[in-house]
Motif scaffolding. Structure first.
Motif, short mmCIF file in Angstrom:
data_model
loop_
_atom_site.label_atom_id
_atom_site.label_comp_id
_atom_site.label_asym_id
_atom_site.label_seq_id
_atom_site.Cartn_x
_atom_site.Cartn_y
_atom_site.Cartn_z
N ARG A 21 -64.75 -151.86 -3.46
CA ARG A 21 -64.73 -150.43 -3.19
C ARG A 21 -65.46 -150.19 -1.86
N TRP A 22 -65.17 -149.07 -1.22
CA TRP A 22 -65.74 -148.78 0.10
C TRP A 22 -67.28 -148.76 0.05
N LEU A 62 -72.54 -151.27 1.56
CA LEU A 62 -73.83 -151.83 1.17
C LEU A 62 -73.93 -153.31 1.56
N ILE A 63 -72.92 -154.07 1.22
CA ILE A 63 -72.92 -155.50 1.52
C ILE A 63 -72.91 -155.74 3.03
N THR A 64 -72.19 -154.91 3.77
CA THR A 64 -72.12 -155.08 5.22
C THR A 64 -73.45 -154.77 5.88
N VAL A 65 -74.11 -153.70 5.47
CA VAL A 65 -75.39 -153.33 6.07
C VAL A 65 -76.45 -154.39 5.75
N LEU A 71 -71.77 -152.14 12.99
CA LEU A 71 -70.83 -151.13 13.46
C LEU A 71 -69.44 -151.72 13.70
N GLY A 72 -69.37 -152.87 14.35
CA GLY A 72 -68.08 -153.52 14.59
C GLY A 72 -67.38 -153.92 13.31
N SER A 73 -68.16 -154.42 12.33
CA SER A 73 -67.58 -154.81 11.05
C SER A 73 -67.07 -153.60 10.29
N VAL A 74 -67.86 -152.52 10.29
CA VAL A 74 -67.45 -151.30 9.55
C VAL A 74 -66.20 -150.69 10.18
#
Length: 177
Positions: A113-114, A119-122, A51-54
């Motif tokens: 791309r967003w 995907l990579i962040t999760v 959540l913090g990264s997103v």
């Protein structure tokens, strides 16, 4: 944290969200194993880091992609490298750093791309959280039985990075200068 009672998970989650852009989630993840059982510590660390990264990434993506064609040469090389293997590059970056404003900027400047970023962040935050908590748990267990071995293992990554850096600076036979 332990005195917060039922609010402890929410408080820890909030700390992770705030700590993500400041690259503090590694420390928070290590400390989470003191207050929470390991599965809950992992879930909260993963959710808070993600959540913090997103949120940080959304702010940076909103500022817009930099024009890489007119940018400095290092930025063009970064974007070209990422374009060859974007998911692998992103996962490796996430595994190495976890979170932080500079890491989220890497995704913007790398031309992600967003959807790729999400995907990579999760996935990357889940892997990073597992790696962090596994390492902390392993070192704690080792330190109880053999403090010297735990110290050697804790310092090994730093020694390895130093050795690789030295090896890369050493001229090799047959190479051009």
């Amino acid at each position: 944290m332990t005195d917060s009672g039922a609010l402890a998970p929410a408080l820890y989650l909030l700390l992770c969200v705030v700590g993500a852009p400041l690259h503090l989630n590694g420390l928070l993840g290590a400390l989470s194993t003191v207050s929470f059982p390991l599965p809950l510590a992992w879930a909260l660390t993963w959710a808070g880091t993600t959540l913090g990264s997103v949120l940080t990434g959304a702010a940076l993506f909103r500022l817009g992609h930099a024009s890489r064609q007119d940018g400095p040469a290092w930025l063009q090389r970064l974007a070209a490298g990422v374009a060859r293997r974007p998911v692998l590059s992103g996962l490796l970056a996430r595994l190495a750093l976890g979170s932080g404003a500079a890491l989220e900027a890497f995704f913007v400047l790398g031309g992600y791309r967003w959807g790729q970023y999400l995907l990579i962040t999760v996935v990357g935050s889940a892997l990073w959280s597992a790696q962090t908590l596994f390492g902390v748990t392993l070192l704690r267990q080792l330190a109880q039985g053999s403090p010297l071995l735990a110290g050697v293992l804790a310092l090994f990554p730093l020694v390895l990075v130093g050795a690789v850096a030295r090896w890369r600076r050493t001229p090799r036979a047959g190479g051009t200068a």
